[in-house]
Design an enzyme around this catalytic site. Structure first.
Site, PDB file in Angstrom:
ATOM      1  N   GLY A   1      30.374  28.082  29.812  1.00  0.00           N
ATOM      2  CA  GLY A   1      29.240  27.397  29.198  1.00  0.00           C
ATOM      3  C   GLY A   1      28.176  28.327  28.656  1.00  0.00           C
ATOM      4  O   GLY A   1      27.120  27.882  28.217  1.00  0.00           O
TER       5      GLY A   1
ATOM      6  N   ARG B   1      43.015  30.370  34.334  1.00  0.00           N
ATOM      7  CA  ARG B   1      42.748  30.707  35.740  1.00  0.00           C
ATOM      8  C   ARG B   1      42.707  29.406  36.537  1.00  0.00           C
ATOM      9  O   ARG B   1      42.760  28.329  35.957  1.00  0.00           O
ATOM     10  CB  ARG B   1      41.382  31.393  35.850  1.00  0.00           C
ATOM     11  CG  ARG B   1      40.304  30.587  35.142  1.00  0.00           C
ATOM     12  CD  ARG B   1      38.907  31.054  35.407  1.00  0.00           C
ATOM     13  NE  ARG B   1      37.949  30.509  34.463  1.00  0.00           N
ATOM     14  CZ  ARG B   1      37.420  29.305  34.485  1.00  0.00           C
ATOM     15  NH1 ARG B   1      37.788  28.463  35.436  1.00  0.00           N
ATOM     16  NH2 ARG B   1      36.539  28.902  33.597  1.00  0.00           N
TER      17      ARG B   1
END
Lengths: 450, 152
Positions: free
Chosen positions: A165, A292
Site C-alpha cells: 500500500g 509470498r
C-alpha cells in the site's frame, strides 16, 4: 521434506511458520534482532540466532547475517514470511547460491511479478483484464500526463517496485499531476530504491478481491478461493473475509479462474495472491501479485481446512501439492481482524511501550495468531501488527457476531499502548459492512462519522 | 582432491559471482579480494571496519560475571553473526592473549561472515582481561568476545 528451516522473520508470522514446521516434524531456527530477544515467538524455535540490532536494515533485511546464521546452523531452507526479504529476488538467488531452498517462487518469477508494470504485462498476455494505463514505467512527468489524459481522470501513480500500500498517489485533475508524479517518484526511490512509476486508471469505489493460489513444480495450480479485503485505511487492510459476499453471480468463480490462468502463465510456484479490483458494474481488473504468504491467509485456511504454510513447505521441498482443485471445498464464512498497536484517535499513530495486560479471546471457531503477551515490549522499529483474530461461522451474520464477541473479550493494556480493537468494532457495526455493500471507501466513511 | 583446470575455472567464475554478490551487500570500501580455486575461499580485506560491521557494545548481553574483572572493564562484542578466529591463520600466534596491552584500533581477532574476513579491533586502549570465545567458534551478533580493562 526438509529436516530444518530457518525463519527469517519475526512476530506472529514467525510463530505461524514455526507451528507448521513443528507439525511436519521440521526443526526450526529463528533469527532475531536484539529488540526481539525476549519475543514469545522464539519459544517455539528449536534454535535461535541473534543477527543484529533493532533497525531492520541491520537485521531482518541484512542477507549476510541471515545467510551466515543459516549456514552455521545447517538448515536446508529459509522461510521469509511476509515483508522484509520475502519478495526480494536477489535474496532468493543468494539462498540458492548457498545451497539453501528459498521458500517462495523462483527468483526470476518473483523479479517479474515484483515489477508491477511487468506484472501487468504478464497478466494482460495471459488474457486477464487490466486497468487502462501506461504499458510500462513512464519516463517523465509529461509522459505521465499524456497517459492520464488518454485514459481519463482520476488516475493513480504507482511505484513499479511498490507494495504494502505504499508508493502511490491518486490524482484527480491534470493540474496536480506534475507534483504527484515528482513526489511519488521521490518516495518510491527512498522507500524501494527504485524510482520508476506507472500510471493506471483509479477506481473510486471498488471492491478489493484477491485469490489465494497454490502451485507446485509438477504443473499443478490450485485456487483456494477468493478473499474480500475492501476494508482498508490508506490502502492498508484492516478486515478480510472469505468468501467475497455480494458479488454478482459467477463473478468470484471467474476471478479465481483468471488467477489460475495468470499463475500458469508466469510459471508460478508456491503460495501467491492475485489481487483484483471489482468496480460497481461488476467488472474486475488485475492489479498485482503478492509472491509470498499473506497476512490474511488464515481466513482461507479456516474456510478450506487447508494449511497454506505446510503446502508452501511441501512445494519448496519439491513435493506435489497435497490437494487437487476438486479437494478445495470452502465452507461457511471466515473473517479476520488485524489488531494493531495504533491509536485511532490520533490518526492511527503507532504506539510503543510495555504490554502489561494481554488477554486474547478464545471460544469456538476462534483463532488468534499473535506474538503478544504480558511483558512484551512493542517498539517503533517494526510494523504495528499485534494480533490477528480470525473467526469462522456457517454464515456471515453469525461470523460477524462471533467476531464482535471475540473482540469484546480481547484485552490489551500497558502504559502508552493503544489498539485498533474499538475501531474494528465500529467498522463491524457499520450497516454498509453488515449488508456487504461496502467498498474501499468504507473506513474513511466510518472515520467521517466519528 | 585434485581439481582440473576447467573445474578450477568454473569454480573461480562461480566464486567471482558470489564474491561480487556478497560485496554488493556489504558496507564500505574493500582493498583486497583473494580468490583460490580447488579448496577455495574468498578473502576480502578492508582498510578498516565500515559502520555496518563495527564492534558493538550491547550492554544487556550477559557476560558471565567474574570477580577478578577490574572496575570499568568493557566487552568487545561481535559485530555480526560469524566465526570467531583469534589468529590471522591456522597455527599462527593469536592476535592477543590474556594480559596483553592493546591500543585503540589494534586488531584483536577476525570474524568470518559469508567468507568475508572482518577484522575486530579494540575500541579503546587497555588490557585484555579475558578471551570469552574459543578459536573457531560460531558467534551471534552482540556476543561478548573479550573483556578489556581500561588503561589506567
Amino acid at each position: 521434506m526438509f529436516s530444518s528451516v530457518l525463519i527469517a522473520n519475526r512476530g506472529e508470522i514467525a510463530l505461524r511458520v514455526a507451528r507448521a514446521c513443528r507439525e511436519l516434524g521440521v526443526r526450526t531456527v529463528m533469527v532475531h534482532s536484539t529488540a526481539d530477544r525476549d519475543s514469545p515467538a522464539l519459544r517455539l524455535a528449536d534454535e535461535r540466532v541473534q543477527i543484529g540490532p533493532p533497525p531492520s536494515r541491520r537485521s531482518y533485511l541484512y542477507p549476510p547475517a541471515i545467510l551466515e546464521a543459516a549456514l552455521r546452523t545447517g538448515v536446508d531452507a529459509i522461510h521469509p514470511g511476509y515483508g522484509f526479504l520475502s519478495e526480494d529476488p536477489d535474496f532468493a538467488e543468494m539462498c540458492e547460491a548457498q545451497g539453501l531452498a528459498f521458500i517462495g517462487p523462483p527468483a526470476q518469477v518473483m523479479g517479474r511479478l515484483g515489477d508491477k508494470a511487468q506484472a501487468r504485462e504478464v497478466a494482460a498476455e495471459a488474457g486477464l483484464p487490466v486497468l487502462p494505463g501506461s504499458p510500462r514505467a513512464v519516463d517523465n512527468g509529461l509522459e505521465a500526463k499524456e497517459v492520464a489524459e488518454r485514459i481519463g481522470y482520476p488516475v493513480i501513480i504507482k511505484a513499479v517496485a511498490g507494495g504494502g500500500g505504499r508508493g502511490m498517489a491518486v490524482v484527480r485533475a491534470g493540474r496536480d499531476l506534475a507534483r504527484a508524479y515528482a513526489t511519488t517518484r521521490a518516495a518510491a526511490q527512498a522507500t524501494f530504491g527504485d524510482g520508476r512509476v506507472y500510471v493506471e486508471r483509479y477506481l473510486e469505489s471498488a471492491r478489493h478481491v484477491e485469490v489465494q493460489i497454490l502451485a507446485d513444480r509438477h504443473g499443478n495450480v490450485v485456487s483456494l478461493g477468493e478473499r474480500d479485503c475492501s476494508v482498508q485505511r490508506r490502502r492498508q487492510k484492516l478486515i478480510e473475509e472469505t468468501p467475497a459476499t455480494g458479488l454478482p453471480a459467477g463473478l468470484a468463480e471467474r476471478i479465481c479462474a483468471a488467477a489460475v490462468r495468470g499463475a500458469r502463465a508466469c510459471d508460478y510456484v508456491g503460495a501467491g495472491t492475485f489481487e483484483f479490483l471489482v468496480d460497481d458494474r461488476g467488472d474486475f481488473f488485475f492489479i498485482e501479485v503478492n509472491s509470498r504468504i499473506q497476512v490474511e491467509h488464515p481466513v482461507t485456511e479456516m474456510a478450506t481446512g487447508i494449511d497454506i504454510v505446510a503446502e508452501q513447505l511441501r512445494v519448496a521441498a519439491g513435493h506435489p501439492l497435497s490437494i487437487r482443485q476438486e479437494d478445495v471445498r470452502p465452507r461457511g464464512v471466515a473473517i479476520e481482524c488485524r489488531v494493531n498497536a495504533e491509536d485511532p484517535d490520533r490518526d492511527f499513530l503507532p504506539t510503543a511501550g510495555l504490554v502489561q495486560q494481554f488477554v486474547p479471546p478464545g471460544g469456538p471457531f476462534t483463532r488468534v495468531d499473535t506474538h503478544g503477551a504480558p511483558g512484551v515490549r512493542i517498539t517503533a522499529d517494526y510494523d504495528s501488527l499485534l494480533a490477528k483474530v480470525i473467526v469462522w461461522a456457517p454464515d456471515r451474520e453469525q461470523a460477524i457476531g462471533r467476531m464482535e464477541r471475540a473482540l469484546d473479550e480481547f484485552q490489551v493494556g500497558g502504559h502508552g499502548i493503544r489498539t485498533t480493537i474499538g475501531f474494528l468494532r465500529e467498522v463491524l457495526a457499520n450497516s454498509l459492512f453488515r449488508d456487504a455493500k461496502h467498498n474501499t471507501s468504507l473506513v474513511s466513511d466510518v472515520l467521517d462519522l466519528r | 582432491m585434485t581439481t582440473s583446470v576447467s573445474e578450477a575455472g568454473d569454480l573461480l567464475g562461480e566464486l567471482c559471482r558470489q564474491a561480487a554478490r556478497l560485496l554488493d551487500g556489504s558496507n564500505g570500501p574493500v582493498h583486497t579480494v583473494r580468490l583460490r580455486a580447488g579448496d577455495l575461499a574468498v578473502e576480502v580485506e578492508r582498510p578498516g571496519i565500515p559502520d555496518g560491521v563495527r564492534p558493538v557494545v550491547v550492554n544487556d548481553v550477559p557476560v558471565e560475571p567474574d570477580d577478578a574483572d577490574p572496575d570499568g572493564a568493557e566487552s568487545i562484542c561481535a559485530p555480526t553473526v560469524g566465526t570467531f578466529y583469534r589468529a590471522p591463520e591456522p597455527g599462527a600466534e593469536p592476535f592477543v592473549r590474556e594480559g596483553d596491552r592493546v591500543e585503540a584500533g589494534q586488531q584483536v581477532a577476525i570474524l568470518e561472515a559469508m567468507k568475508l574476513m572482518n577484522p575486530i579491533e579494540a575500541e579503546a586502549t587497555g588490557r585484555v582481561v579475558r578471551v570469552l570465545v574459543p578459536d573457531g567458534e560460531s558467534v551471534e551478533y552482540g556476543q561478548p568476545l573479550f573483556v578489556i580493562a581500561p588503561a589506567a
